[in-house]
Motif scaffolding. Structure first.
Motif, mmCIF file in Angstrom:
data_model
loop_
_atom_site.group_PDB
_atom_site.id
_atom_site.type_symbol
_atom_site.label_atom_id
_atom_site.label_comp_id
_atom_site.label_asym_id
_atom_site.label_seq_id
_atom_site.Cartn_x
_atom_site.Cartn_y
_atom_site.Cartn_z
ATOM 1 N N ASP A 180 56.026 90.140 -20.403
ATOM 2 C CA ASP A 180 55.347 90.959 -19.612
ATOM 3 C C ASP A 180 53.886 91.240 -20.160
ATOM 4 O OD1 ASP A 180 57.571 91.183 -18.225
ATOM 5 O OD2 ASP A 180 58.211 93.114 -18.996
ATOM 6 N N PHE A 181 53.534 91.439 -21.462
ATOM 7 C CA PHE A 181 52.429 91.640 -22.000
ATOM 8 C C PHE A 181 51.344 90.620 -21.547
ATOM 9 C CE2 PHE A 181 49.127 90.746 -25.386
ATOM 10 C CZ PHE A 181 48.767 92.170 -25.454
ATOM 11 N N TYR A 182 51.951 89.188 -21.681
ATOM 12 C CA TYR A 182 51.067 88.068 -21.417
ATOM 13 C C TYR A 182 50.459 88.157 -19.932
ATOM 14 C CZ TYR A 182 50.878 83.362 -19.261
ATOM 15 O OH TYR A 182 50.409 82.217 -18.461
ATOM 16 N N ASN A 183 51.766 88.451 -18.912
ATOM 17 C CA ASN A 183 51.612 88.521 -17.688
ATOM 18 C C ASN A 183 50.554 89.333 -17.068
ATOM 19 O OD1 ASN A 183 52.487 86.981 -15.352
ATOM 20 N ND2 ASN A 183 53.699 88.500 -14.710
ATOM 21 N N GLU A 184 50.427 90.634 -17.969
ATOM 22 C CA GLU A 184 49.459 91.498 -17.477
ATOM 23 C C GLU A 184 48.228 91.719 -18.466
ATOM 24 O OE1 GLU A 184 51.908 95.127 -18.136
ATOM 25 O OE2 GLU A 184 53.487 94.443 -16.501
ATOM 26 N N HIS A 185 48.232 90.722 -19.104
ATOM 27 C CA HIS A 185 46.899 90.664 -20.142
ATOM 28 C C HIS A 185 45.767 90.238 -19.303
ATOM 29 C CE1 HIS A 185 44.152 89.189 -23.286
ATOM 30 N NE2 HIS A 185 44.865 90.051 -24.263
ATOM 31 N N PRO A 186 44.536 91.062 -19.508
ATOM 32 C CA PRO A 186 43.312 90.487 -18.877
ATOM 33 C C PRO A 186 42.940 89.148 -18.757
ATOM 34 C CG PRO A 186 43.281 92.481 -20.155
ATOM 35 C CD PRO A 186 44.262 92.045 -20.531
ATOM 36 N N HIS B 118 45.063 86.321 -18.854
ATOM 37 C CA HIS B 118 45.888 85.646 -17.841
ATOM 38 C C HIS B 118 45.521 86.073 -16.467
ATOM 39 C CE1 HIS B 118 49.524 85.556 -15.277
ATOM 40 N NE2 HIS B 118 49.487 84.215 -15.929
ATOM 41 N N VAL B 119 45.445 87.172 -16.160
ATOM 42 C CA VAL B 119 44.974 87.926 -14.800
ATOM 43 C C VAL B 119 43.650 87.112 -14.522
ATOM 44 C CG1 VAL B 119 44.324 89.840 -13.501
ATOM 45 C CG2 VAL B 119 46.261 89.924 -15.030
#
Length: 94
Positions: free
Chosen positions: A62-68, A70-71
């Motif tokens: 979840d941290f990865y998926n929402e990390h700036p 990654h985004v």
């Protein structure tokens, strides 16, 4: 894990830059481990490339998926340069 085709020709300078940039950007996220970049060798599917990575927990994913980073990669590169993809998220069965 995600397998994908780029809008760029396989092996082209643009494709190689996308793969290298993807690795550099996504591995900069602290929760990403065992990152791999792959080229397809099987004739059994139509995808040219793959990225894989591991996460220690759902919270790390979840941290990865929402990390700036990654985004930003998704908005600035993935959405513009990827033609088709299949995302596969596995969890180890205990």
């Amino acid at each position: 894990m995600v397998i994908f085709n780029l809008k760029h020709a396989p092996g082209s300078e643009e494709a190689e830059k996308f793969l290298a940039d993807g690795k550099a950007i996504l591995t900069s996220i602290p929760t990403v481990t065992n990152f791999g970049v792959f080229s397809q060798v099987s004739a059994k599917n139509d995808y040219d490339y793959g990225f894989s990575m591991d996460f220690a927990s759902q919270a790390d994913y979840d941290f990865y998926n929402e990390h700036p980073s990654h985004v930003g990669f998704v908005k600035e590169r993935w959405e513009l340069e990827v033609e088709s993809f299949l995302e596969i998220d596995f969890q180890i069965k205990e």
